[in-house]
Design a protein around this motif. Structure first.
Motif, short mmCIF file in Angstrom:
data_model
loop_
_atom_site.label_atom_id
_atom_site.label_comp_id
_atom_site.label_asym_id
_atom_site.label_seq_id
_atom_site.Cartn_x
_atom_site.Cartn_y
_atom_site.Cartn_z
N ILE A 55 42.54 -17.33 -17.29
CA ILE A 55 42.38 -16.83 -15.91
C ILE A 55 40.95 -17.10 -15.43
O ILE A 55 40.72 -17.35 -14.25
CB ILE A 55 42.69 -15.30 -15.85
CG1 ILE A 55 44.19 -15.08 -16.04
CG2 ILE A 55 42.21 -14.67 -14.55
CD1 ILE A 55 44.57 -13.63 -16.23
N ASN A 56 40.00 -17.05 -16.39
CA ASN A 56 38.59 -17.28 -16.03
C ASN A 56 38.13 -18.71 -16.28
O ASN A 56 36.95 -19.02 -16.07
CB ASN A 56 37.70 -16.34 -16.85
CG ASN A 56 38.09 -14.89 -16.69
OD1 ASN A 56 38.44 -14.48 -15.60
ND2 ASN A 56 38.08 -14.12 -17.77
N ALA A 57 39.01 -19.56 -16.75
CA ALA A 57 38.58 -20.93 -17.10
C ALA A 57 38.38 -21.78 -15.85
O ALA A 57 39.19 -21.76 -14.92
CB ALA A 57 39.63 -21.58 -18.01
N ALA A 58 37.29 -22.52 -15.85
CA ALA A 58 36.94 -23.35 -14.68
C ALA A 58 37.92 -24.52 -14.54
O ALA A 58 38.48 -25.00 -15.53
CB ALA A 58 35.52 -23.88 -14.84
N GLU A 59 38.07 -24.94 -13.30
CA GLU A 59 38.94 -26.08 -13.01
C GLU A 59 38.47 -27.31 -13.80
O GLU A 59 37.26 -27.51 -13.96
CB GLU A 59 38.86 -26.39 -11.52
CG GLU A 59 40.19 -26.88 -10.97
CD GLU A 59 40.18 -26.88 -9.45
OE1 GLU A 59 40.40 -27.96 -8.89
OE2 GLU A 59 39.93 -25.81 -8.86
N GLY A 60 39.41 -28.09 -14.29
CA GLY A 60 39.04 -29.30 -15.03
C GLY A 60 38.89 -29.06 -16.52
O GLY A 60 38.82 -30.01 -17.29
N THR A 61 38.85 -27.79 -16.94
CA THR A 61 38.74 -27.51 -18.37
C THR A 61 40.13 -27.57 -19.01
O THR A 61 41.15 -27.47 -18.32
CB THR A 61 38.12 -26.11 -18.63
OG1 THR A 61 38.97 -25.11 -18.05
CG2 THR A 61 36.73 -26.00 -18.03
#
Ligand code: ADP
Ligand code: MG
Length: 174
Positions: A130-136
């Motif tokens: 939920i907290n992971a940045a886009e592209g990760t």
């Protein structure tokens, strides 16, 4: 030229030399730091191997400049899972975590790159997707906090121990 003026000039020159020396040593530190090649342990976890995401995740890893210098597919026993995640043994999610890690095959791999340990943590994204940045990787593929597709070592010593846990020296080909 008057002696006082000469002295003043000499002292200004000395300060400049000191500043230049300091700058040179800072640049050397940065350059040296940049050149630190590190190795980190990565695991492609059961939720990802079961969805045939090994190739897609490896493609992201390689595109980000990591070299996969060792890799194998293994099915861990629950005891091996418990040993690997021993550091979390007092956490409430420990049993579920070990059961999950040994529930299906995983891909264990050694990644090599400058600053590999922190860079791979960044590429994985936050533990909770939920907290992971886009592209990760976790933003793209993780199902939930407990099925979050990948593991990466979190420090130099941990990386060395985790690599040793799965690989002997002759299996790592840089
Ligand atoms: P990371 O894998 O990002 O290094 P941790 O080392 O803190 O995270 O935790 C190891 C693994 O345990 C996580 O990847 C995740 O799968 C699981 N985990 C962590 N926190 C929780 C939680 N609060 N509930 C369930 N599982 C968790
Ligand atoms: Mg961790």
């Amino acid at each position: 030229m008057r002696k006082e003026t000469k002295d003043q000039l000499r002292s200004v020159r000395n300060v400049r030399v000191q500043q230049t020396n300091r700058q040179v040593s800072i640049i050397t530190i940065i350059k040296t730091r940049k050149k630190m090649i590190e190795r980190t342990l990565s695991i492609i976890k059961p939720d990802a191997t079961m969805r045939n995401l090994t190739g897609a995740i490896n493609s992201i890893i390689e595109s980000a400049g990591f070299r996969i210098i060792a890799q194998k597919r293994v099915k861990l026993t629950i005891e091996q899972g418990q040993k690997f995640y021993e550091v979390h043994k007092d956490r409430p999610f420990y049993d579920d975590l070990c059961r999950f890690l040994s529930s299906a095959p995983v891909i264990v791999q050694v990644l090599e790159k400058e600053n590999a340990i922190l860079d791979y943590r960044e590429l994985m994204g936050s533990t909770n997707p939920i907290n992971a940045a886009e592209g990760t990787i976790r933003h793209r593929f993780a199902v939930s906090i407990d099925q979050n597709s990948v593991h990466g070592s979190d420090a130099i010593e941990t990386a060395a121990n985790e690599i040793k846990f799965f690989f002997s020296e002759i299996e790592i080909v840089g």
